[in-house]
Design a protein around this motif. Structure first.
Motif, PDB file in Angstrom:
ATOM      1  N   LEU A  15      42.663  21.308  82.470  1.00  0.00           N
ATOM      2  CA  LEU A  15      42.494  19.903  82.123  1.00  0.00           C
ATOM      3  C   LEU A  15      41.753  19.244  83.282  1.00  0.00           C
ATOM      4  CD1 LEU A  15      46.167  19.344  80.911  1.00  0.00           C
ATOM      5  CD2 LEU A  15      44.211  20.186  79.598  1.00  0.00           C
ATOM      6  N   ASP A  17      39.813  16.229  85.072  1.00  0.00           N
ATOM      7  CA  ASP A  17      39.671  14.775  85.141  1.00  0.00           C
ATOM      8  C   ASP A  17      38.919  14.423  86.426  1.00  0.00           C
ATOM      9  OD1 ASP A  17      39.952  12.023  85.364  1.00  0.00           O
ATOM     10  OD2 ASP A  17      42.024  12.009  84.691  1.00  0.00           O
ATOM     11  N   GLN A  41      39.247  21.436  79.103  1.00  0.00           N
ATOM     12  CA  GLN A  41      39.378  20.174  78.371  1.00  0.00           C
ATOM     13  C   GLN A  41      39.013  19.028  79.304  1.00  0.00           C
ATOM     14  OE1 GLN A  41      42.895  17.312  76.594  1.00  0.00           O
ATOM     15  NE2 GLN A  41      43.223  19.516  76.450  1.00  0.00           N
ATOM     16  N   ARG A  43      39.150  15.350  80.433  1.00  0.00           N
ATOM     17  CA  ARG A  43      40.065  14.219  80.270  1.00  0.00           C
ATOM     18  C   ARG A  43      39.606  13.049  81.132  1.00  0.00           C
ATOM     19  NH1 ARG A  43      46.222  16.245  80.395  1.00  0.00           N
ATOM     20  NH2 ARG A  43      46.470  14.472  79.002  1.00  0.00           N
ATOM     21  N   LYS A  45      39.600   9.760  81.189  1.00  0.00           N
ATOM     22  CA  LYS A  45      40.189   8.606  80.513  1.00  0.00           C
ATOM     23  C   LYS A  45      39.749   7.275  81.094  1.00  0.00           C
ATOM     24  CE  LYS A  45      44.325  10.958  78.780  1.00  0.00           C
ATOM     25  NZ  LYS A  45      44.043  10.673  77.369  1.00  0.00           N
ATOM     26  N   ARG A  52      31.740   9.738  79.606  1.00  0.00           N
ATOM     27  CA  ARG A  52      32.301  11.037  79.201  1.00  0.00           C
ATOM     28  C   ARG A  52      31.197  11.998  78.775  1.00  0.00           C
ATOM     29  NH1 ARG A  52      36.327   7.535  76.064  1.00  0.00           N
ATOM     30  NH2 ARG A  52      37.955   7.178  77.609  1.00  0.00           N
ATOM     31  N   ASN A  73      38.687  15.372  75.336  1.00  0.00           N
ATOM     32  CA  ASN A  73      39.977  14.757  75.069  1.00  0.00           C
ATOM     33  C   ASN A  73      39.797  13.411  74.371  1.00  0.00           C
ATOM     34  OD1 ASN A  73      42.259  12.733  76.293  1.00  0.00           O
ATOM     35  ND2 ASN A  73      43.085  14.745  75.852  1.00  0.00           N
ATOM     36  N   ASP A  74      40.425  13.230  73.235  1.00  0.00           N
ATOM     37  CA  ASP A  74      40.543  11.951  72.514  1.00  0.00           C
ATOM     38  C   ASP A  74      39.267  11.430  71.864  1.00  0.00           C
ATOM     39  OD1 ASP A  74      43.145  11.954  73.375  1.00  0.00           O
ATOM     40  OD2 ASP A  74      42.910  10.360  74.857  1.00  0.00           O
ATOM     41  N   HIS A  90      40.463  17.356  71.633  1.00  0.00           N
ATOM     42  CA  HIS A  90      41.916  17.463  71.668  1.00  0.00           C
ATOM     43  C   HIS A  90      42.479  16.071  71.433  1.00  0.00           C
ATOM     44  CE1 HIS A  90      45.717  19.467  72.641  1.00  0.00           C
ATOM     45  NE2 HIS A  90      46.079  18.228  72.984  1.00  0.00           N
ATOM     46  N   SER A 114      48.272  17.445  70.479  1.00  0.00           N
ATOM     47  CA  SER A 114      49.437  17.411  71.365  1.00  0.00           C
ATOM     48  C   SER A 114      50.717  17.247  70.560  1.00  0.00           C
ATOM     49  CB  SER A 114      49.314  16.253  72.361  1.00  0.00           C
ATOM     50  OG  SER A 114      48.263  16.463  73.266  1.00  0.00           O
ATOM     51  N   THR A 142      51.450  13.572  85.579  1.00  0.00           N
ATOM     52  CA  THR A 142      50.334  13.257  84.686  1.00  0.00           C
ATOM     53  C   THR A 142      50.803  12.508  83.450  1.00  0.00           C
ATOM     54  OG1 THR A 142      49.201  15.240  85.456  1.00  0.00           O
ATOM     55  CG2 THR A 142      48.381  14.229  83.439  1.00  0.00           C
ATOM     56  N   SER A 190      46.481  21.399  85.254  1.00  0.00           N
ATOM     57  CA  SER A 190      45.530  20.516  85.918  1.00  0.00           C
ATOM     58  C   SER A 190      45.683  20.635  87.427  1.00  0.00           C
ATOM     59  CB  SER A 190      45.748  19.063  85.473  1.00  0.00           C
ATOM     60  OG  SER A 190      44.817  18.210  86.087  1.00  0.00           O
TER      61      SER A 190
END
Length: 214
Positions: A15, A17, A41, A43, A45, A52, A73-74, A90, A114, A142, A190
């Protein structure tokens, strides 16, 4: 993206980020990939969809030569814009429904979901999700709002999974063996890799505990 494996062939998910400037994510990513990370993945955010997209393209320059797939992610909009740069998305329980994401991304996209209990996993398996996350397995900074699953529930969920299931939440090289004992074969991590002094060694240790070779 020319991916040489399917989701069934992925065991160690990173993960990634970029929000913490103190973490040299490019160096950590290269090292973790050398240690056996086989799915990443993204992430991001704290940035916009445009940010992104830029991040995904930068990561793909490192992962694509290795044939390692990327998930967003998202952000389904970002995944659509990225096309073959990512294999899919995801989603969380409060994000766009899997069916709606599937309609936008197409029948071959990887869509992770998730879950935080066996009941959510069983319900999720009624969707077209290709794989699932399950956690939290240990205390994690997290995801502060999710309870830690009891070992019995974790084992029951692993036994009921009909598609690839990635355990998540506070997993490290030191505790992953306890998850394997509950029937877990895949994990998503992560900080255990990104903050490790040697991400390659940490990733290799996790893969050995999962009993899968590179």
């Amino acid at each position: 993206m020319k991916v040489r494996i399917s989701i069934d062939g992925c065991y160690l998910q990173l993960l990634l980020d970029p929000s913490d400037p103190s973490v040299p994510w490019e160096r950590a990513l290269r090292s973790a990939l050398a240690g056996g990370v086989d799915l990443v993945q993204l992430r991001a955010k704290e940035v916009s969809t445009a940010g992104r997209i830029d991040f995904a393209r930068a990561v793909a320059e490192i992962t694509e030569p290795r044939g390692v797939p990327l998930l967003m992610n998202d952000d389904v909009d970002a995944a659509v814009a990225l096309g073959e740069t990512v294999v899919g998305v995801h989603l969380g329980q409060g994000d766009l429904p899997v069916g709606s994401a599937r309609a936008r991304l197409g029948p071959t996209a990887w869509i992770g979901l998730s879950t935080h209990s066996q009941a959510e996993l069983v319900a999720g398996q009624e969707s077209s999700a290709t794989h699932f996350g399950l956690g939290a397995c240990f205390v994690t900074t997290t995801k502060r709002d999710h309870r830690v699953l009891a070992r019995a529930e974790l084992a029951a969920a692993a036994a009921s999974a009909t598609r690839p299931l990635f355990a998540i939440g506070g997993i490290t090289p030191d505790n992953v063996a306890s998850l394997v004992a509950q029937g877990i074969r895949r994990v998503a991590v992560s900080s255990a890799l990104l903050l490790a002094a040697d991400p390659e060694a940490a990733a290799s240790s996790i893969r050995r505990a999962l009993r899968v070779s590179k």
